[in-house]
Design a protein around this motif. Structure first.
Motif, mmCIF file in Angstrom:
data_model
loop_
_atom_site.group_PDB
_atom_site.id
_atom_site.type_symbol
_atom_site.label_atom_id
_atom_site.label_comp_id
_atom_site.label_asym_id
_atom_site.label_seq_id
_atom_site.Cartn_x
_atom_site.Cartn_y
_atom_site.Cartn_z
ATOM 1 N N LYS A 28 15.502 -5.816 -27.912
ATOM 2 C CA LYS A 28 16.616 -6.656 -27.442
ATOM 3 C C LYS A 28 16.615 -6.745 -25.920
ATOM 4 C CE LYS A 28 19.685 -5.568 -31.288
ATOM 5 N NZ LYS A 28 20.912 -4.854 -31.689
ATOM 6 N N LEU A 29 16.363 -5.624 -25.262
ATOM 7 C CA LEU A 29 16.330 -5.626 -23.801
ATOM 8 C C LEU A 29 15.170 -6.465 -23.270
ATOM 9 C CD1 LEU A 29 17.244 -1.911 -23.063
ATOM 10 C CD2 LEU A 29 18.656 -3.933 -22.644
ATOM 11 N N ARG A 30 14.034 -6.412 -23.940
ATOM 12 C CA ARG A 30 12.881 -7.215 -23.515
ATOM 13 C C ARG A 30 13.187 -8.710 -23.634
ATOM 14 N NH1 ARG A 30 8.496 -3.426 -26.445
ATOM 15 N NH2 ARG A 30 8.020 -2.105 -24.667
ATOM 16 N N VAL A 31 13.862 -9.095 -24.712
ATOM 17 C CA VAL A 31 14.234 -10.500 -24.895
ATOM 18 C C VAL A 31 15.209 -10.924 -23.805
ATOM 19 C CG1 VAL A 31 15.479 -12.109 -26.415
ATOM 20 C CG2 VAL A 31 13.774 -10.548 -27.374
ATOM 21 N N ARG A 32 16.181 -10.076 -23.508
ATOM 22 C CA ARG A 32 17.149 -10.402 -22.453
ATOM 23 C C ARG A 32 16.473 -10.509 -21.096
ATOM 24 N NH1 ARG A 32 21.889 -6.390 -24.576
ATOM 25 N NH2 ARG A 32 22.479 -7.670 -26.351
ATOM 26 N N LEU A 33 15.560 -9.615 -20.799
ATOM 27 C CA LEU A 33 14.843 -9.663 -19.527
ATOM 28 C C LEU A 33 14.006 -10.929 -19.430
ATOM 29 C CD1 LEU A 33 14.150 -8.334 -16.843
ATOM 30 C CD2 LEU A 33 12.353 -7.079 -18.023
ATOM 31 N N GLU A 38 13.168 -16.250 -17.098
ATOM 32 C CA GLU A 38 13.017 -17.696 -17.256
ATOM 33 C C GLU A 38 14.084 -18.431 -16.447
ATOM 34 O OE1 GLU A 38 13.168 -18.229 -21.475
ATOM 35 O OE2 GLU A 38 11.093 -17.578 -21.757
ATOM 36 N N PHE A 39 15.311 -17.928 -16.473
ATOM 37 C CA PHE A 39 16.400 -18.530 -15.701
ATOM 38 C C PHE A 39 16.098 -18.462 -14.209
ATOM 39 C CE2 PHE A 39 20.304 -18.288 -13.282
ATOM 40 C CZ PHE A 39 21.077 -19.313 -13.805
#
Length: 76
Positions: A28-33, A38-39
């Motif tokens: 989950k943390l990897r996806v958020r990072l 990307e942002f």
């Protein structure tokens, strides 16, 4: 020699569920990072906002795109 009940025992070890939980949290943390990265590097988003966010999160700051490139991307 190992008896047959020991060899086929599929009872999860107590650490297995903890490890699985930690791996899920890490994913989950990897996806958020990745989403934040990307942002931060999306030239369609205000540069100052992206730059400030990167600084606050102690991540590499984006570099401003050259003016010609910004104009070209804005006309797409």
């Amino acid at each position: 020699m190992t008896n047959s009940t020991e060899a086929t025992d599929t009872t999860p070890l107590p650490q297995t569920s903890d490890l699985r939980s930690a791996e899920n949290d890490l994913q989950k943390l990897r996806v958020r990072l990745r989403t934040v990265a990307e942002f931060i590097h999306d030239p369609a988003i205000d540069f100052a906002a992206r730059h400030t966010l990167a600084q606050r999160l102690d991540l590499p700051v984006p570099t401003p795109a050259p003016a010609a490139r910004q104009t070209k991307e804005a006309t797409r």
